[in-house]
Each structure stands twice: as structure tokens, then as C-alpha cells.
Design an enzyme around this catalytic site. Structure first.
Site, short mmCIF file in Angstrom:
data_model
loop_
_atom_site.label_atom_id
_atom_site.label_comp_id
_atom_site.label_asym_id
_atom_site.label_seq_id
_atom_site.Cartn_x
_atom_site.Cartn_y
_atom_site.Cartn_z
N ASN A 174 -58.76 125.32 78.34
CA ASN A 174 -59.98 124.55 77.45
C ASN A 174 -61.18 124.76 78.47
O ASN A 174 -61.34 124.16 79.47
CB ASN A 174 -59.77 123.05 77.29
CG ASN A 174 -60.80 122.41 76.29
OD1 ASN A 174 -60.78 121.38 76.37
ND2 ASN A 174 -61.70 123.16 75.92
N CYS A 178 -64.54 114.35 75.93
CA CYS A 178 -63.84 115.50 76.48
C CYS A 178 -62.92 115.29 77.48
O CYS A 178 -63.43 115.42 78.66
CB CYS A 178 -64.90 116.78 76.64
SG CYS A 178 -63.68 118.24 76.71
N ASN A 200 -60.36 116.99 78.80
CA ASN A 200 -60.16 118.11 79.84
C ASN A 200 -61.58 118.44 80.71
O ASN A 200 -61.73 118.68 82.12
CB ASN A 200 -59.81 119.45 79.28
CG ASN A 200 -58.43 119.40 78.61
OD1 ASN A 200 -57.59 118.81 79.40
ND2 ASN A 200 -58.18 119.91 77.54
N ASN A 243 -64.56 109.90 70.20
CA ASN A 243 -64.56 110.80 68.93
C ASN A 243 -63.50 110.85 68.07
O ASN A 243 -62.61 110.44 68.42
CB ASN A 243 -64.84 112.34 69.64
CG ASN A 243 -63.70 113.05 70.47
OD1 ASN A 243 -62.57 112.04 70.45
ND2 ASN A 243 -63.93 113.83 71.26
N HIS A 278 -60.27 111.81 65.56
CA HIS A 278 -59.19 112.58 65.73
C HIS A 278 -58.26 112.33 64.26
O HIS A 278 -58.21 111.11 64.03
CB HIS A 278 -58.43 112.32 66.77
CG HIS A 278 -58.89 112.82 67.89
ND1 HIS A 278 -58.83 114.06 68.44
CD2 HIS A 278 -59.95 112.16 69.01
CE1 HIS A 278 -59.48 114.19 69.67
NE2 HIS A 278 -60.09 113.22 69.90
N GLU A 328 -60.60 121.89 67.29
CA GLU A 328 -61.67 121.00 67.45
C GLU A 328 -63.00 121.27 66.63
O GLU A 328 -63.48 122.13 66.33
CB GLU A 328 -62.22 121.25 68.91
CG GLU A 328 -61.06 120.83 70.09
CD GLU A 328 -61.61 120.73 71.43
OE1 GLU A 328 -62.54 120.04 71.76
OE2 GLU A 328 -60.88 121.33 72.11
N CYS A 367 -56.99 120.48 74.38
CA CYS A 367 -57.76 119.44 74.04
C CYS A 367 -57.49 118.18 74.50
O CYS A 367 -56.39 117.69 74.03
CB CYS A 367 -57.99 119.28 72.57
SG CYS A 367 -59.24 117.82 72.02
N GLY A 402 -57.62 115.23 72.32
CA GLY A 402 -56.70 115.41 71.20
C GLY A 402 -55.09 115.12 71.69
O GLY A 402 -54.46 114.63 70.65
#
Length: 280
Positions: free
Chosen positions: A11, A73, A75, A158, A160, A209, A218, A221
Site C-alpha cells: 500500500n 489509513c 498502513n 472511515n 468499512h 478502497e 489496507c 480494512g
């Protein structure tokens, strides 16, 4: 404008230092930087900023490859932690960063591995946001890429949606991913995870994504999928999440507790933006 190219499990990110002077990128500039043919190429652009809160060490902004802004995020956060230490911006092993919707704690574990506290998961549809549903363990939509889809949903900074599949290699990520990502039920769009349970300590995952398409990994994720499996009683509190780009570890002690993501962060190269189209 100097930049560093980094990745976490494939990523990949362009990291910009805005601690001395503000970095302002409009959507056109962000898309130009992220373009893999005419720009540097990345899934997201990470901007290091001065802290906005008294207890924070830095601010942290994330722009997707389509120029839209993301609130989380995992990663990227690990790459952020490595970047600020390698650039001499801090010598702390644990830092607090302001993000769009709150704060994150990033910790250096040594050997280029980092742990990120992603926050406390939210399951109320209004907090995801997910429209037209009451809180449930599983939701159903009858009009996604011409089929009925069942999924779990949550927010970790965020939104999911997680679908459980028998085999991620044969999962229809290419059609279901974008159809669910932009479905009207998700007014802010959604990251779509396709999870295969291998053992109670191991899952395989592909993620489409929002704003970036399918990526090699992700972080948020991975956390979302693990949490869904833990809540369903099929996964243990510590899970290895195997993504196309590598494996991360998710730890979660249960409802109302922080979720932690651990894994590597790699620096690829440094460079300088010189094209006016890319904001240099």
C-alpha cells in the site's frame, strides 16, 4: 517540493513534510502526483503537519489518489511514524498525531515495524455512515452489481463494509467493490473488504478502497475485517491478516476498546516534485 515514497505491505504513499510551510494540494495536483504513468504513483498522499492539539506531536492528512480526503489509513500511519523519526522531526518511540476526526497513537516497535492505535470501532449506522438501516450484525442490499449482498459495516475513522467469502481469489472484487463503494446507502462512500477465514488466528483479505480502487493492502480494512470476525465469534482477539502485499496483525480486546494494527513500514526512495501539474 521534496517527497519520500514509502509503502506498508505494498500500500504505497507519497509523503510530504508540511511542518515548516503548509502543503496545499487541490484535487488536480493530488491526482497528478498519484498518477502511475505521468506522476510519482501512489495509493495515497500523506502530509505531515504541525500539531493542532496541545497534547499532539504532529498533524496528519491523507489524500486519496482521486484527490478526495480520507480520515484514516493504518498502513500510512506506520509509514508516517517511520518518516518523522528518520527525518529527525522527533526521537520519540511513541507519538500522538491529530487526524481529521480525532487522534492516533503511533509506536515504533523496532526493526522497521510499527503499531498503530486506530481508535474505537463504531457500529451505529449513523456513525458509519450507513443510511436506511437500524443497527445489526449483518446488512443486506438487493441491488449491488445486479445481485444481493450481505455484509457487516463499521467505522474506524472511515467507513468499512466487510463481506465474508469462501475464497478471495475467486471473489468478484472487480464488480462488487466499486458498486458497493459508491452505493447510495453509503453517503460518504465505503471501503469494501472481502474476507476469507482460514483459521481462528488467520484470515485472507482483499480490499477495494474508496477513492483508490483495489490496493495491495489496507490497514484500516484489515482491522475492520478482523473486528467483524471477532464479533461473529469465528476469530481470536489477535489475528494475522494476509493481504496481497503481505501480512499485518490486528489485536482487539472487544467492545469499547482500542483496535491495534502492527506491521512493517518501508522507505522506497526520496525525490523532488518539479512539474507544475504536480504542485511543484
Amino acid at each position: 517540493m521534496r517527497f519520500t515514497k514509502m509503502h506498508g505491505l505494498g500500500n504505497d504513499f507519497v509523503v510530504l513534510d508540511g511542518t515548516q510551510a503548509p502543503v496545499t494540494l487541490d484535487e488536480v495536483c493530488a491526482r497528478a502526483i498519484a498518477d502511475r504513468h505521468f506522476g510519482i504513483g501512489c495509493d495515497q498522499i500523506l502530509i505531515v503537519e504541525a500539531a493542532r492539539s496541545a497534547n499532539a506531536d504532529f498533524g496528519y492528512r491523507i489524500l486519496n489518489s482521486d484527490g478526495s480526503e480520507s480520515g484514516q489509513c493504518g498502513n500510512g500511519a506506520r509509514c508516517f511514524a517511520r518518516y518523522v523519526r528518520e527525518q529527525g522531526l522527533t526521537d520519540k518511540r511513541e507519538i500522538v498525531v491529530d487526524v481529521r476526526d480525532g487522534q492516533m497513537v503511533l509506536e515504533s516497535l523496532g526493526d522497521e515495524h510499527y503499531r498503530v492505535a486506530l481508535g474505537i470501532p463504531a457500529f451505529n449506522p449513523a456513525d458509519i455512515p450507513l443510511c436506511g438501516f437500524d443497527t445489526a450484525d449483518e446488512y443486506r442490499l438487493d441491488d449491488v452489481a445486479g445481485r444481493t449482498i450481505c455484509f457487516a459495516a463499521l467505522s474506524i475513522g472511515n467507513p468499512h463494509a466487510v463481506l465474508r467469502v469462501d475464497d478471495i481469489d475467486s471473489a468478484d472484487v472487480e464488480s462488487v467493490g466499486p458498486a458497493l463503494e459508491s452505493h447510495p446507502a453509503f453517503p460518504e462512500r465505503v471501503n469494501v473488504g472481502f474476507m476469507q477465514v482460514v483459521t481462528p488466528q488467520h484470515i485472507r483479505l482483499r480490499v477495494y478502497e474508496r477513492g483508490a480502487g483495489e490496493t495491495l493492502a489496507c490497514g484500516s480494512g484489515a482491522a475492520a475485517a478482523a473486528i467483524v470476525g471477532m464479533r461473529a465469534g469465528v476469530l481470536e482477539p489477535s489475528v494475522a491478516v494476509e493481504l496481497p502485499g503481505g501480512t499485518a496483525t490486528v489485536d482487539w480486546a472487544g467492545e469499547g476498546r482500542q483496535v491495534y494494527l502492527s506491521g512493517p513500514a518501508e522507505r522506497v526512495f526520496d525525490g523532488e516534485l518539479v512539474s507544475s501539474k504536480a504542485g511543484g
